[in-house]
Design a protein around this motif. Structure first.
Motif, short mmCIF file in Angstrom:
data_model
loop_
_atom_site.label_atom_id
_atom_site.label_comp_id
_atom_site.label_asym_id
_atom_site.label_seq_id
_atom_site.Cartn_x
_atom_site.Cartn_y
_atom_site.Cartn_z
N SER A 89 0.84 -1.20 0.00
CA SER A 89 0.00 0.00 0.00
C SER A 89 0.88 1.25 0.00
N ARG A 90 0.72 2.06 -1.03
CA ARG A 90 1.49 3.31 -1.09
C ARG A 90 1.07 4.25 0.02
N GLU A 91 -0.19 4.14 0.45
CA GLU A 91 -0.65 4.98 1.57
C GLU A 91 0.12 4.64 2.85
N ILE A 92 0.37 3.37 3.08
CA ILE A 92 1.11 2.96 4.28
C ILE A 92 2.56 3.42 4.20
N ILE A 93 3.17 3.28 3.04
CA ILE A 93 4.55 3.74 2.87
C ILE A 93 4.61 5.25 3.10
N TRP A 94 3.66 5.99 2.52
CA TRP A 94 3.63 7.44 2.67
C TRP A 94 3.45 7.83 4.14
N GLU A 95 2.52 7.21 4.81
CA GLU A 95 2.28 7.50 6.23
C GLU A 95 3.53 7.21 7.06
N THR A 96 4.19 6.12 6.76
CA THR A 96 5.44 5.79 7.45
C THR A 96 6.48 6.87 7.20
N ALA A 97 6.63 7.28 5.95
CA ALA A 97 7.66 8.26 5.59
C ALA A 97 7.41 9.63 6.21
N THR A 98 6.16 10.03 6.30
CA THR A 98 5.86 11.40 6.73
C THR A 98 5.48 11.53 8.20
N THR A 99 5.16 10.43 8.84
CA THR A 99 4.77 10.49 10.25
C THR A 99 5.74 9.71 11.14
N ASP A 100 5.96 8.45 10.82
CA ASP A 100 6.78 7.60 11.68
C ASP A 100 8.27 7.90 11.56
N ILE A 101 8.74 8.15 10.37
CA ILE A 101 10.17 8.39 10.16
C ILE A 101 10.66 9.65 10.88
N PRO A 102 9.94 10.77 10.82
CA PRO A 102 10.41 11.94 11.59
C PRO A 102 10.50 11.66 13.10
N ALA A 103 9.56 10.90 13.63
CA ALA A 103 9.60 10.55 15.05
C ALA A 103 10.80 9.64 15.35
N LEU A 104 11.05 8.70 14.46
CA LEU A 104 12.20 7.80 14.64
C LEU A 104 13.50 8.59 14.55
N LYS A 105 13.56 9.54 13.65
CA LYS A 105 14.77 10.37 13.53
C LYS A 105 15.02 11.14 14.82
N ARG A 106 13.97 11.72 15.39
CA ARG A 106 14.13 12.45 16.66
C ARG A 106 14.65 11.52 17.76
N PHE A 107 14.11 10.32 17.82
CA PHE A 107 14.57 9.35 18.80
C PHE A 107 16.07 9.07 18.61
N CYS A 108 16.47 8.82 17.38
CA CYS A 108 17.88 8.51 17.09
C CYS A 108 18.78 9.68 17.47
N GLU A 109 18.36 10.87 17.13
CA GLU A 109 19.17 12.05 17.47
C GLU A 109 19.31 12.21 18.98
N GLU A 110 18.23 11.96 19.72
CA GLU A 110 18.29 12.02 21.19
C GLU A 110 19.24 10.96 21.73
N GLN A 111 19.17 9.76 21.19
CA GLN A 111 20.04 8.68 21.64
C GLN A 111 21.50 9.02 21.37
N LEU A 112 21.79 9.55 20.22
CA LEU A 112 23.16 9.91 19.87
C LEU A 112 23.66 11.09 20.69
N ALA A 113 22.80 12.06 20.96
CA ALA A 113 23.20 13.22 21.74
C ALA A 113 23.48 12.87 23.20
N SER A 114 22.78 11.87 23.70
CA SER A 114 22.96 11.51 25.11
C SER A 114 23.97 10.38 25.30
N ALA A 115 24.59 9.94 24.21
CA ALA A 115 25.56 8.84 24.30
C ALA A 115 26.72 9.26 25.19
#
Length: 117
Positions: A89-115
């Protein structure tokens, strides 16, 4: 040098950034994404890579961060993209790219900053 889990988190963050750049390049509209196979492949490849990298995180790390990230569905998304790409489903891929991925990126940046290394 970063511990192995954080090395993977850094690579996951980098793929999140690639998705972000792709969305900025092609346009932040589902109609554009839906009509452009190159756009779809670019985003899907990065999602696949994120899922592959997440599967290599230690069980301890995944458990310790499970309250912030649902690692199982990330790996599951990788499997869907890899094995069902043509019918995904392109809708699922799009939702993942525009909603889930930005949240995952923030998590990763927080993890790296607090390493602590």
């Amino acid at each position: 040098m970063l511990p192995p889990d954080l090395q993977r988190i850094k690579h996951i963050r980098d793929y999140c950034t690639e998705i972000e750049k792709t969305v900025m390049r092609y346009g932040r509209a589902f109609t554009i994404f839906d009509s452009d196979p190159d756009y779809q492949r670019s985003v899907s490849f990065s999602i696949l890579q994120i899922g592959e990298l997440s599967g290599g995180l230690t069980q301890e790390y995944r458990q310790a961060t499970a309250d912030r990230v649902q690692w199982g569905p990330i790996k599951g998304m990788r499997n869907l993209v890899a094995h069902n790409y043509g019918s995904m489903s392109r809708e699922i891929i799009w939702e993942t790219a525009t909603t889930d991925i930005p949240a995952l990126k923030r998590f990763c940046e927080e993890q790296l900053a607090s390493a602590d290394f």
